[in-house]
Write a protein that holds these residues in place. Structure first.
Motif, short mmCIF file in Angstrom:
data_model
loop_
_atom_site.label_atom_id
_atom_site.label_comp_id
_atom_site.label_asym_id
_atom_site.label_seq_id
_atom_site.Cartn_x
_atom_site.Cartn_y
_atom_site.Cartn_z
N LEU A 49 62.03 43.44 71.14
CA LEU A 49 61.33 42.65 72.15
C LEU A 49 61.79 43.13 73.51
CD1 LEU A 49 61.62 39.10 70.55
CD2 LEU A 49 59.72 40.72 70.38
N ILE A 50 60.85 43.49 74.37
CA ILE A 50 61.22 44.02 75.68
C ILE A 50 60.10 43.73 76.68
CG2 ILE A 50 60.29 46.35 75.30
CD1 ILE A 50 63.07 47.28 76.57
N LYS A 51 60.49 43.35 77.90
CA LYS A 51 59.49 43.02 78.91
C LYS A 51 60.09 43.19 80.30
CE LYS A 51 60.56 38.08 79.34
NZ LYS A 51 60.01 36.70 79.33
N VAL A 52 59.20 43.28 81.28
CA VAL A 52 59.61 43.31 82.68
C VAL A 52 59.63 41.88 83.19
CG1 VAL A 52 59.07 44.16 84.99
CG2 VAL A 52 58.59 45.59 82.99
N GLY A 53 60.83 41.37 83.50
CA GLY A 53 60.97 40.01 83.99
C GLY A 53 60.75 39.91 85.48
N GLU A 54 61.13 38.78 86.06
CA GLU A 54 60.94 38.56 87.49
C GLU A 54 61.74 39.55 88.33
OE1 GLU A 54 58.92 36.52 89.13
OE2 GLU A 54 58.02 35.89 87.23
N SER A 55 62.96 39.84 87.89
CA SER A 55 63.81 40.75 88.68
C SER A 55 64.51 41.80 87.83
CB SER A 55 64.87 39.93 89.44
OG SER A 55 65.68 39.19 88.53
N ASP A 56 64.39 41.71 86.50
CA ASP A 56 65.10 42.63 85.62
C ASP A 56 64.23 43.04 84.45
OD1 ASP A 56 67.93 42.54 86.76
OD2 ASP A 56 67.57 40.41 86.41
N LYS A 87 57.59 52.17 89.94
CA LYS A 87 58.45 52.13 88.75
C LYS A 87 58.16 50.87 87.93
CE LYS A 87 62.72 50.69 88.82
NZ LYS A 87 64.19 50.57 88.99
N VAL A 88 57.99 49.76 88.60
CA VAL A 88 57.68 48.51 87.90
C VAL A 88 56.36 48.64 87.15
CG1 VAL A 88 57.16 46.06 88.20
CG2 VAL A 88 59.01 47.10 89.52
N THR A 89 55.37 49.26 87.79
CA THR A 89 54.09 49.49 87.11
C THR A 89 54.28 50.35 85.87
OG1 THR A 89 52.84 49.33 89.18
CG2 THR A 89 51.80 50.51 87.37
N ASN A 90 55.06 51.42 86.00
CA ASN A 90 55.30 52.31 84.87
C ASN A 90 56.02 51.60 83.73
OD1 ASN A 90 54.11 54.40 86.32
ND2 ASN A 90 56.07 55.17 87.10
N LEU A 91 57.00 50.77 84.08
CA LEU A 91 57.75 50.04 83.06
C LEU A 91 56.86 49.04 82.33
CD1 LEU A 91 61.13 49.45 84.92
CD2 LEU A 91 60.78 50.87 82.89
N LYS A 92 55.96 48.39 83.05
CA LYS A 92 55.06 47.43 82.41
C LYS A 92 54.13 48.14 81.42
CE LYS A 92 55.03 43.84 85.98
NZ LYS A 92 54.23 43.12 87.01
N LEU A 93 53.63 49.31 81.80
CA LEU A 93 52.76 50.06 80.90
C LEU A 93 53.51 50.51 79.65
CD1 LEU A 93 50.84 52.24 83.50
CD2 LEU A 93 49.85 50.44 82.07
N ALA A 94 54.74 50.99 79.84
CA ALA A 94 55.52 51.50 78.70
C ALA A 94 55.97 50.37 77.78
CB ALA A 94 56.73 52.29 79.21
N THR A 95 56.45 49.27 78.36
CA THR A 95 56.93 48.17 77.51
C THR A 95 55.78 47.55 76.71
OG1 THR A 95 56.73 46.63 79.39
CG2 THR A 95 58.89 47.61 78.98
N ALA A 96 54.58 47.59 77.25
CA ALA A 96 53.43 47.05 76.52
C ALA A 96 53.18 47.81 75.22
CB ALA A 96 52.18 47.08 77.39
#
Length: 209
Positions: free
Chosen positions: A127-134, A7-16
């Motif tokens: 502005l949106i990104k995957v942070g350390e925990s959120d 899920k974290v991988t997917n969120l990083k791809l989408a937020t980019a």
């Protein structure tokens, strides 16, 4: 655990694909128009998907967390939500809930989307990104906003259904305040009806009919 990591991988791809977007007056934001179809060829992995009350793996799973956050942030701006779909199931009890029940938005490629139109006179940047925990995000405007918003729920009700389970209902509303904290509005946003996937607790002022 692997579904969570994916899920974290997917969120990083989408937020980019979304981070830094400038929404000009008259324009409409669409998650799927920007992210496109999440496929393995694009690097997306199998994450957890809620399907008719069951958790199953699915490519691109976890992107509802992105739509939830963008929808919640948008409710605190003058931007207009023109397409939003509520979740059909309430998955988790209120113990760790930080937002009102029903204040999210689900997405399914490519027919269940989240769309937001800028009907103001000013441009907004997402502005949106995957942070350390959120997952972290913000809508920023080129001009200071003349009002503040408070999103809350009303008419909260739990009903026992003929098939033995429970459904949860509420209304999401939004108060508006000027910069001197004077209330200048109280608007209806949406109503929610969802099947509960856990036994209801009768604490916290909830009513069961």
């Amino acid at each position: 655990m692997w579904l969570q990591e994916n899920k974290v991988t997917n969120l990083k791809l989408a937020t980019a694909k979304i981070n830094g977007l400038v929404l000009k007056p008259g324009e409409t934001f669409s998650i799927w128009r920007l992210v496109g179809k999440p496929t393995k060829a694009k690097g997306f992995s199998e994450g957890m998907v809620l399907n008719n009350g069951s958790f199953i793996p699915g490519v691109g799973g976890g992107l509802c967390q992105l739509s939830n956050l963008i929808y919640w942030m948008t409710l605190h701006t003058p931007l207009q939500v023109t397409e939003r779909w509520r979740h059909t199931h309430d998955v988790f009890p209120d113990a760790n809930r930080t937002q009102p029940f029903g204040s999210g938005a689900t997405v399914v490629y490519n027919y269940i989307d989240l769309q937001i139109k800028n009907e103001t006179q000013h441009s907004y940047q997402l502005l949106i990104k995957v942070g350390e925990s959120d997952l972290e995000g913000d809508w920023r405007c080129e001009q200071p906003l003349p009002q503040k918003y408070e999103v809350y729920e009303s008419d909260h009700l739990i009903t026992q259904e003929w098939w033995g389970g429970y459904m949860r209902h509420n209304v999401i509303r939004r108060k508006m305040f000027d910069l001197d904290n004077n209330q200048i509005g109280d608007d209806f946003i949406t109503e929610n009806h969802a099947i509960m996937m856990y036994e209801p607790m009768l604490a916290g002022g909830m009513e069961v009919l």
